[in-house]
Design a protein around this motif. Structure first.
Motif, PDB file in Angstrom:
ATOM      1  N   TYR A  40      61.012  29.537  20.203  1.00 18.90           N
ATOM      2  CA  TYR A  40      61.561  29.249  21.523  1.00 18.90           C
ATOM      3  C   TYR A  40      60.956  30.188  22.543  1.00 18.90           C
ATOM      4  O   TYR A  40      60.707  31.344  22.271  1.00 18.90           O
ATOM      5  CB  TYR A  40      63.082  29.449  21.532  1.00 18.90           C
ATOM      6  N   ASN A  41      60.756  29.682  23.733  1.00 18.68           N
ATOM      7  CA  ASN A  41      60.311  30.504  24.849  1.00 18.68           C
ATOM      8  C   ASN A  41      61.521  30.732  25.747  1.00 18.68           C
ATOM      9  O   ASN A  41      61.694  30.065  26.762  1.00 18.68           O
ATOM     10  CB  ASN A  41      59.181  29.815  25.610  1.00 18.68           C
ATOM     11  N   LEU A  42      62.376  31.662  25.359  1.00 21.76           N
ATOM     12  CA  LEU A  42      63.601  31.901  26.125  1.00 21.76           C
ATOM     13  C   LEU A  42      63.319  32.452  27.516  1.00 21.76           C
ATOM     14  O   LEU A  42      64.156  32.338  28.404  1.00 21.76           O
ATOM     15  CB  LEU A  42      64.528  32.845  25.365  1.00 21.76           C
ATOM     16  N   LYS A  43      62.138  33.016  27.725  1.00 20.99           N
ATOM     17  CA  LYS A  43      61.794  33.540  29.052  1.00 20.99           C
ATOM     18  C   LYS A  43      61.770  32.433  30.097  1.00 20.99           C
ATOM     19  O   LYS A  43      61.985  32.692  31.278  1.00 20.99           O
ATOM     20  CB  LYS A  43      60.433  34.239  29.005  1.00 20.99           C
ATOM     21  N   ILE A  44      61.539  31.203  29.679  1.00 21.93           N
ATOM     22  CA  ILE A  44      61.495  30.092  30.638  1.00 21.93           C
ATOM     23  C   ILE A  44      62.864  29.872  31.285  1.00 21.93           C
ATOM     24  O   ILE A  44      62.954  29.441  32.429  1.00 21.93           O
ATOM     25  CB  ILE A  44      60.966  28.798  29.973  1.00 21.93           C
TER      26      ILE A  44
ATOM     27  N   ASN B 269      72.886  30.243  15.472  1.00 15.13           N
ATOM     28  CA  ASN B 269      73.404  30.258  16.837  1.00 15.13           C
ATOM     29  C   ASN B 269      72.868  31.396  17.700  1.00 15.13           C
ATOM     30  O   ASN B 269      73.193  31.464  18.876  1.00 15.13           O
ATOM     31  CB  ASN B 269      74.933  30.330  16.810  1.00 15.13           C
ATOM     32  N   ALA B 270      72.055  32.286  17.144  1.00 17.73           N
ATOM     33  CA  ALA B 270      71.581  33.455  17.893  1.00 17.73           C
ATOM     34  C   ALA B 270      70.794  33.049  19.133  1.00 17.73           C
ATOM     35  O   ALA B 270      70.967  33.638  20.209  1.00 17.73           O
ATOM     36  CB  ALA B 270      70.751  34.353  16.997  1.00 17.73           C
ATOM     37  N   THR B 271      69.942  32.043  19.016  1.00 17.95           N
ATOM     38  CA  THR B 271      69.146  31.607  20.158  1.00 17.95           C
ATOM     39  C   THR B 271      70.039  31.017  21.238  1.00 17.95           C
ATOM     40  O   THR B 271      69.829  31.257  22.433  1.00 17.95           O
ATOM     41  CB  THR B 271      68.084  30.575  19.718  1.00 17.95           C
ATOM     42  N   SER B 272      71.049  30.258  20.845  1.00 16.24           N
ATOM     43  CA  SER B 272      71.986  29.682  21.815  1.00 16.24           C
ATOM     44  C   SER B 272      72.753  30.765  22.553  1.00 16.24           C
ATOM     45  O   SER B 272      72.940  30.684  23.774  1.00 16.24           O
ATOM     46  CB  SER B 272      72.960  28.740  21.107  1.00 16.24           C
ATOM     47  N   ILE B 273      73.188  31.783  21.836  1.00 13.74           N
ATOM     48  CA  ILE B 273      73.921  32.892  22.465  1.00 13.74           C
ATOM     49  C   ILE B 273      73.016  33.624  23.448  1.00 13.74           C
ATOM     50  O   ILE B 273      73.432  33.951  24.566  1.00 13.74           O
ATOM     51  CB  ILE B 273      74.478  33.841  21.388  1.00 13.74           C
ATOM     52  N   ALA B 274      71.767  33.849  23.062  1.00 19.18           N
ATOM     53  CA  ALA B 274      70.816  34.509  23.957  1.00 19.18           C
ATOM     54  C   ALA B 274      70.566  33.651  25.194  1.00 19.18           C
ATOM     55  O   ALA B 274      70.465  34.178  26.310  1.00 19.18           O
ATOM     56  CB  ALA B 274      69.511  34.790  23.225  1.00 19.18           C
ATOM     57  N   ALA B 275      70.477  32.341  25.020  1.00 18.71           N
ATOM     58  CA  ALA B 275      70.239  31.447  26.154  1.00 18.71           C
ATOM     59  C   ALA B 275      71.382  31.509  27.158  1.00 18.71           C
ATOM     60  O   ALA B 275      71.146  31.507  28.369  1.00 18.71           O
ATOM     61  CB  ALA B 275      70.044  30.020  25.653  1.00 18.71           C
ATOM     62  N   VAL B 276      72.604  31.575  26.680  1.00 21.06           N
ATOM     63  CA  VAL B 276      73.758  31.688  27.582  1.00 21.06           C
ATOM     64  C   VAL B 276      73.691  33.011  28.344  1.00 21.06           C
ATOM     65  O   VAL B 276      73.963  33.056  29.548  1.00 21.06           O
ATOM     66  CB  VAL B 276      75.081  31.544  26.806  1.00 21.06           C
ATOM     67  N   ALA B 277      73.288  34.069  27.676  1.00 22.06           N
ATOM     68  CA  ALA B 277      73.138  35.365  28.345  1.00 22.06           C
ATOM     69  C   ALA B 277      72.066  35.306  29.431  1.00 22.06           C
ATOM     70  O   ALA B 277      72.125  36.051  30.405  1.00 22.06           O
ATOM     71  CB  ALA B 277      72.797  36.444  27.329  1.00 22.06           C
TER      72      ALA B 277
ATOM     73  N   ASP C 177      69.761  24.261  30.617  1.00 23.71           N
ATOM     74  CA  ASP C 177      70.260  24.058  29.265  1.00 23.71           C
ATOM     75  C   ASP C 177      69.270  24.591  28.249  1.00 23.71           C
ATOM     76  O   ASP C 177      68.157  24.976  28.579  1.00 23.71           O
ATOM     77  CB  ASP C 177      70.530  22.572  28.986  1.00 23.71           C
ATOM     78  N   LEU C 178      69.715  24.601  27.008  1.00 27.69           N
ATOM     79  CA  LEU C 178      68.856  24.927  25.873  1.00 27.69           C
ATOM     80  C   LEU C 178      69.063  23.852  24.823  1.00 27.69           C
ATOM     81  O   LEU C 178      70.190  23.615  24.399  1.00 27.69           O
ATOM     82  CB  LEU C 178      69.226  26.285  25.259  1.00 27.69           C
ATOM     83  N   PRO C 179      67.983  23.182  24.404  1.00 25.12           N
ATOM     84  CA  PRO C 179      68.146  22.232  23.310  1.00 25.12           C
ATOM     85  C   PRO C 179      68.472  22.994  22.036  1.00 25.12           C
ATOM     86  O   PRO C 179      67.815  23.979  21.719  1.00 25.12           O
ATOM     87  CB  PRO C 179      66.805  21.517  23.237  1.00 25.12           C
ATOM     88  N   GLY C 180      69.491  22.579  21.345  1.00 24.08           N
ATOM     89  CA  GLY C 180      69.976  23.326  20.183  1.00 24.08           C
ATOM     90  C   GLY C 180      69.328  22.930  18.877  1.00 24.08           C
ATOM     91  O   GLY C 180      70.026  22.651  17.914  1.00 24.08           O
ATOM     92  N   HIS C 181      68.026  22.921  18.843  1.00 24.38           N
ATOM     93  CA  HIS C 181      67.316  22.564  17.615  1.00 24.38           C
ATOM     94  C   HIS C 181      67.089  23.783  16.731  1.00 24.38           C
ATOM     95  O   HIS C 181      66.094  23.873  16.034  1.00 24.38           O
ATOM     96  CB  HIS C 181      65.971  21.909  17.961  1.00 24.38           C
ATOM     97  N   THR C 182      67.998  24.731  16.806  1.00 24.17           N
ATOM     98  CA  THR C 182      67.835  25.975  16.045  1.00 24.17           C
ATOM     99  C   THR C 182      68.610  25.925  14.742  1.00 24.17           C
ATOM    100  O   THR C 182      69.537  25.133  14.576  1.00 24.17           O
ATOM    101  CB  THR C 182      68.330  27.181  16.857  1.00 24.17           C
ATOM    102  N   ILE C 183      68.243  26.815  13.842  1.00 24.43           N
ATOM    103  CA  ILE C 183      68.897  26.888  12.539  1.00 24.43           C
ATOM    104  C   ILE C 183      70.200  27.671  12.635  1.00 24.43           C
ATOM    105  O   ILE C 183      71.172  27.368  11.959  1.00 24.43           O
ATOM    106  CB  ILE C 183      67.937  27.517  11.508  1.00 24.43           C
TER     107      ILE C 183
END
Length: 72
Positions: free
Chosen positions: A15-19, A40-48, A32-38
């Motif tokens: 993921y390119n969370l910097k975008i 929840n860490a990426t989703s939590i970071a995206a909300v932050a 938004d962040l598409p939740g195609h992750t294994i």
């Protein structure tokens, strides 16, 4: 703004969370962040990073389908 990724599932490293931060600074829109992750860490970071919507896909197994039919 709904963002897409080209794979599923996608590791956190792909993921390119910097975008999210870039879009939040560049545009006055909801992100938004598409939740195609294994996990929840990426989703939590995206909300932050100001994402307000996390998309998640759910796989319904045959066992769950049978249980859903049994309890309409």
């Amino acid at each position: 703004m709904l963002q897409c990724v080209s794979g599923s599932p996608v590791s956190a490293e792909q993921y390119n969370l910097k975008i999210i931060s870039f879009n939040a600074q560049s545009f006055d829109i909801l992100l938004d962040l598409p939740g195609h992750t294994i996990d929840n860490a990426t989703s939590i970071a995206a909300v932050a990073l100001k994402a307000c919507l996390i998309e998640k896909q759910v796989t319904v197994t045959e066992i769950v389908k049978e249980q859903m039919i049994a309890f309409p």
